[in-house]
Design a protein around this motif. Structure first.
Motif, short mmCIF file in Angstrom:
data_model
loop_
_atom_site.label_atom_id
_atom_site.label_comp_id
_atom_site.label_asym_id
_atom_site.label_seq_id
_atom_site.Cartn_x
_atom_site.Cartn_y
_atom_site.Cartn_z
N GLU A 45 -3.96 -6.69 -7.13
CA GLU A 45 -4.79 -5.71 -7.82
C GLU A 45 -6.13 -6.37 -8.11
O GLU A 45 -6.22 -7.58 -8.36
N ASP A 55 -3.55 10.80 -2.41
CA ASP A 55 -4.56 11.65 -3.04
C ASP A 55 -5.74 10.78 -3.46
O ASP A 55 -6.01 10.55 -4.63
N SER A 96 -8.56 11.40 -6.20
CA SER A 96 -8.26 11.41 -7.64
C SER A 96 -8.49 10.06 -8.30
O SER A 96 -8.05 9.84 -9.43
N LYS A 101 -5.64 -1.01 -6.48
CA LYS A 101 -4.27 -1.47 -6.22
C LYS A 101 -4.04 -1.67 -4.72
O LYS A 101 -4.64 -0.99 -3.90
N LYS A 123 -9.85 6.85 -10.34
CA LYS A 123 -10.34 6.81 -11.71
C LYS A 123 -11.37 5.70 -11.96
O LYS A 123 -12.05 5.71 -12.99
N SER A 158 -7.52 2.45 -2.87
CA SER A 158 -6.30 2.87 -3.56
C SER A 158 -6.24 2.41 -5.00
O SER A 158 -6.77 1.35 -5.35
N GLU A 159 -5.59 3.21 -5.82
CA GLU A 159 -5.34 2.87 -7.22
C GLU A 159 -3.89 3.17 -7.55
O GLU A 159 -3.18 3.79 -6.76
N SER A 160 -3.46 2.76 -8.74
CA SER A 160 -2.07 2.94 -9.13
C SER A 160 -1.63 4.40 -9.06
O SER A 160 -0.51 4.71 -8.70
N GLU A 161 -2.53 5.32 -9.42
CA GLU A 161 -2.20 6.74 -9.41
C GLU A 161 -3.02 7.50 -8.38
O GLU A 161 -3.14 8.72 -8.45
N SER A 162 -3.58 6.79 -7.43
CA SER A 162 -4.42 7.40 -6.41
C SER A 162 -4.14 6.73 -5.08
O SER A 162 -4.75 5.72 -4.75
#
Length: 381
Positions: free
Chosen positions: A213, A135, A138, A157, A140, A128-132
């Motif tokens: 993180e 989804d 996606s 994240k 980065k 997982s990421e801050s904007e993923s």
């Protein structure tokens, strides 16, 4: 056809449960409240699990583990979660973090990282990421090839046990033009130059399991750290989750069972109007519904674990279904347990409010239950 033993666990699983029940109640439960209130890592549980060989029991015996199958691993997580949700994340996260290695790594790679895992060095999973989030494709975080090495830059994240674990499976983009087909999986070690961690998140539940993180600043690693074929990392990550969502179902099952046990015990201790509150039909109906839900969740979770071990074609359905059902049950049962205990349920003197807070996250991580229902619908038997 004989029906003998069809719905009875073999004795070795019951023996495992008995030993876990004793270990959990004697060496983990006494520290559960303190771990939660102080937001500290449950080192006592860590040490007890290492000593008993259950820290990463899923590791194959050839690499120093116990070789526990999927059902045995679920029982371990369930029994620990019954007394301390944060502690149950130790074996659960270790399986999640290392399963990509088990599924995709070479024998040399498994020897390199699974043996120290079995000895007590944790393994986390970085997807997982801050904007993923849901989804996942996606993401980065990038891994660029330079000669015989890879250079990783980016961040991950919501990483469970980050900073405590020694090893990290990192899912990174190696060719953005290919989308999910350009993603590759790597092993990064805590000691690698350029690896750092953010401050622990201040969470509603699972407070004893640090969630941080993870940052990668020009982390340079050799190609021997790559555990998937180039471009096959996303498929490996998704295959991993099909197996490990069942461990979240087991965790939720343990939380629900612990809450039911506490509510049942309290209902016989608390007296109102001259008799135990258990004798009131309203309380009996609540306890009955809780017990039905817990036992139903156990059946689908154990069935999913067996399918995971066999690699059945309907695993994706059962994995998502067990995670969804068991975690929804955990949320309902822990909430009802708070209600049975009344005012005492709302204070930390009793464990049910902690279990209720812990249960909420099980509906969210390793794929929200809304996403799981999409997976279920797309894989209907």
């Amino acid at each position: 056809m004989s029906l003998e033993n069809i719905f009875t666990l073999p004795s070795e699983y019951n023996d495992l449960r008995d030993s876990l029940r004793s270990l959990s109640e004697n060496e983990i439960a006494p520290f559960a409240r303190e771990v939660d209130e102080d937001h500290r890592y449950p080192q006592e549980a860590h040490d007890a699990l290492v000593k008993s060989g259950l820290f990463a029991a899923h590791v194959p015996s050839e690499f120093g583990g116990d070789g526990a199958d999927a059902l045995a691993t679920c029982i371990i997580i369930e029994e620990v979660a019954r007394v301390c949700g944060a502690s149950s994340l130790i074996p659960a996260v270790n399986k999640l973090g290392s399963l990509p290695l088990i599924l995709g790594g070479s024998k040399e790679q498994k020897e390199r990282w699974l043996r120290p895992l079995a000895q007590g060095k944790g393994f986390s999973y970085c997807l997982s990421e801050s904007e993923s989030g849901s989804d996942a494709a996606s993401l980065k975080t990038k891994a660029e090839r330079k000669g015989d090495s890879w250079v990783i830059n980016g961040s991950k994240k919501w990483i469970s046990n980050a900073g405590v674990s020694e090893f990290y499976t990192v899912i990174a983009q190696t060719d953005p033009s290919l989308g999910s087909r350009g993603i590759t999986a790597f092993i990064v070690e805590k000691s690698d130059p350029g690896v750092s961690f953010g401050a622990p998140e201040k969470k509603m539940g699972f407070r004893g399991s640090p969630t941080r993180e993870v940052y990668f600043d020009n982390v340079t690693i050799g190609d021997d750290r790559r555990i998937s074929e180039v471009g096959k990392g996303f498929a490996l990550a998704m295959d991993t989750l099909d197996h490990t969502r069942i461990t979240i179902a087991a965790q939720a099952l343990g939380l629900a069972q612990g809450a039911l046990d506490a509510a049942k015990k309290y209902s016989h201790e608390r007296k109102q109007f001259g008799k135990e509150i258990f004798d009131f039909q309203g309380v009996q109906f609540m306890l009955a519904d809780m017990a039905i839900a817990v036992e139903t969740a156990r059946q689908i979770t154990y069935a999913a674990a067996a399918k995971s071990e066999r690699g059945d074609k309907d695993l994706k359905f059962f994995s998502a279904a067990s995670k969804t059902y068991a975690t929804d049950v955990a949320m309902k049962v822990t909430t009802d347990a708070v209600q049975v205990l009344g005012g005492y349920g709302y204070v930390s003197d009793y464990p049910v409010e902690r279990m209720m807070r812990d249960a909420k996250l099980t509906q969210i991580y390793e794929g929200t239950n809304q996403i799981q229902r999409i997976v279920i619908a797309r894989n209907l038997p």
